[in-house]
Enzyme design. Structure first.
Site, PDB file in Angstrom:
ATOM      1  N   SER A 102       1.082  37.938 137.485  1.00  0.00           N
ATOM      2  CA  SER A 102       0.922  37.517 138.876  1.00  0.00           C
ATOM      3  C   SER A 102       1.757  38.428 139.769  1.00  0.00           C
ATOM      4  O   SER A 102       2.746  39.018 139.324  1.00  0.00           O
ATOM      5  CB  SER A 102       1.368  36.061 139.038  1.00  0.00           C
ATOM      6  OG  SER A 102       0.755  35.249 138.064  1.00  0.00           O
TER       7      SER A 102
HETATM    8  C1  LIG Z   1      -2.162  34.280 135.498  1.00  0.00           C
HETATM    9  S1  LIG Z   1      -1.857  34.390 133.793  1.00  0.00           S
HETATM   10  C2  LIG Z   1      -0.135  34.043 133.638  1.00  0.00           C
HETATM   11  C3  LIG Z   1       0.762  35.002 134.319  1.00  0.00           C
HETATM   12  C4  LIG Z   1       2.187  34.885 133.887  1.00  0.00           C
HETATM   13  N1  LIG Z   1       2.854  33.892 134.655  1.00  0.00           N
HETATM   14  C5  LIG Z   1       2.904  36.213 133.988  1.00  0.00           C
HETATM   15  O1  LIG Z   1       3.832  36.307 134.780  1.00  0.00           O
HETATM   16  O2  LIG Z   1       2.555  37.121 133.258  1.00  0.00           O
HETATM   17  C6  LIG Z   1      -2.520  32.845 133.172  1.00  0.00           C
HETATM   18  C7  LIG Z   1      -2.351  32.695 131.685  1.00  0.00           C
HETATM   19  O3  LIG Z   1      -2.716  31.369 131.320  1.00  0.00           O
HETATM   20  C8  LIG Z   1      -3.255  31.417 130.017  1.00  0.00           C
HETATM   21  N2  LIG Z   1      -4.016  30.175 129.775  1.00  0.00           N
HETATM   22  C9  LIG Z   1      -5.243  29.828 130.229  1.00  0.00           C
HETATM   23  N3  LIG Z   1      -5.592  28.619 129.769  1.00  0.00           N
HETATM   24  C10 LIG Z   1      -4.551  28.162 129.029  1.00  0.00           C
HETATM   25  C11 LIG Z   1      -4.314  26.986 128.308  1.00  0.00           C
HETATM   26  N4  LIG Z   1      -5.218  25.997 128.246  1.00  0.00           N
HETATM   27  N5  LIG Z   1      -3.127  26.857 127.662  1.00  0.00           N
HETATM   28  C12 LIG Z   1      -2.204  27.847 127.693  1.00  0.00           C
HETATM   29  N6  LIG Z   1      -2.381  29.005 128.352  1.00  0.00           N
HETATM   30  C13 LIG Z   1      -3.534  29.163 129.026  1.00  0.00           C
HETATM   31  C14 LIG Z   1      -4.106  32.673 130.037  1.00  0.00           C
HETATM   32  O4  LIG Z   1      -4.390  33.134 128.728  1.00  0.00           O
HETATM   33  C15 LIG Z   1      -3.213  33.615 130.843  1.00  0.00           C
HETATM   34  O5  LIG Z   1      -2.408  34.400 130.018  1.00  0.00           O
END
Ligand SMILES: C[S@@+](CC[C@H](N)C(=O)[O-])C[C@H]1O[C@@H](n2cnc3c(N)ncnc32)[C@H](O)[C@@H]1O
Length: 292
Positions: free
Chosen positions: A104
């Site tokens: 992000s």
């Molecule tokens: C926007 S990214 C996260 C960014 C993170 N905060 C960073 O600084 O790198 C969203 C993440 O949520 C994960 N995600 C999506 N659905 C999920 C779930 N049900 N449980 C855990 N992680 C999940 C995705 O694989 C992705 O890596």
């Protein structure tokens, strides 16, 4: 000024100091931002999030364009795409597809954590580890042993775990679906989701300590998400409000659209100012109300 991670980080922090949605008066967050090298978490090959004239997302390759890569890492408003189509697209060139993971933007991470407002020693659950960058900022504030983070993609989880460990922040990284939370570590003083939800999962509220804070991006009928900040009662209910417009990737299990009426949105919310929205969740479900 030499183009170094440290120099760009300091410049980005100055820009976030001036931004109406930046650090504001959050001194701990400013300090954490300067202490955690964002470039340590960004993969060497990432996609730029805006499509080029050919409709494809350009690849930024650190080996080929190290300065452009580093500059992009520290653009206050730029998220960098780290995964497309759940990993089906290799980062070897320009691509199209659904964004499924990113780091992000600095501005959004700061906004998320400012509203979460963790205190030293708080127990924190993060859903959506991604690169581990937000996790590292959380660990800096509350202590690595007080953070649990859940990532559904095992390859991303393993990479983030390694990056965190290499920085001396050995956070517990759980591989799996974060929608049921992580009950073994509950209750949590703070829960933060970095993937957006159409409906706040009841398990997150059940695992929130009395008076604890949940911050999550909520899908809305407005064409963007809203960050909601809820306070839990410790018995599975929580109330709060929308605090900022944001855009996040969807939690995997909530990708399929659902009618807003079935998600607790009243018809009058569509024409309402988002700042007036109040959100409550309890055993009967989620309700959005247009407040005063
Ligand atoms: C926007 S990214 C996260 C960014 C993170 N905060 C960073 O600084 O790198 C969203 C993440 O949520 C994960 N995600 C999506 N659905 C999920 C779930 N049900 N449980 C855990 N992680 C999940 C995705 O694989 C992705 O890596």
């Amino acid at each position: 000024m030499a183009l170094t991670g440290e120099g760009l980080r300091a410049r980005c922090a100055r820009e976030l100091d001036r931004s109406p949605r930046g650090f504001l008066r959050s001194a701990w967050l400013h300090e954490a931002f300067l202490a955690v090298p964002r470039e340590h978490f960004v993969p060497d090959r990432v996609w730029w999030p805006a499509p080029g004239p050919d409709g494809r997302y350009a690849l930024l390759d650190r080996a080929e364009r190290p300065r452009a890569w580093l500059k992009a890492v520290y653009l206050p408003g730029a998220a960098l795409i780290t995964q497309i189509d759940d990993g089906a697209v290799a980062p070897t060139g320009p691509a199209t597809g659904r964004f499924t993971s990113s780091i992000s933007s600095p501005g959004v991470v700061v906004e998320l954590l400012r509203h979460l407002a963790p205190e030293p020693g708080d127990k924190v659950l993060e859903i959506g580890t991604g690169t581990g960058y937000t996790t590292a900022l959380l660990a800096h504030r509350v202590g690595a042993a007080r953070v649990v983070t859940v990532e559904i993609d095992p390859r991303l989880a393993t990479r983030a775990e390694g990056r965190l460990r290499a920085l001396g922040r050995a956070v517990r990284v759980v591989r799996g679906d974060g929608e049921p939370g992580h009950a073994p570590g509950a209750p949590y003083d703070r829960i933060v989701a970095t993937a957006s939800v159409r409906r706040v999962p009841p398990a997150w509220l059940a695992q929130l300590a009395p008076g604890g804070t949940l911050v999550a991006p909520l899908d809305t009928p407005y064409g963007h998400d809203l960050l909601v900040r809820l306070t839990g009662d410790g018995r599975g209910a929580a109330t709060g409000r929308a605090v900022a417009p944001v855009e996040f990737m969807r939690l995997r299990g909530q990708r399929a659209p659902r009618p807003y009426g079935s998600l607790g949105w009243p018809p009058e919310a569509e024409a309402a100012d988002w700042e007036t929205l109040r959100v409550s969740v309890d055993g009967d479900g989620q309700r959005v109300r247009v407040g005063d």
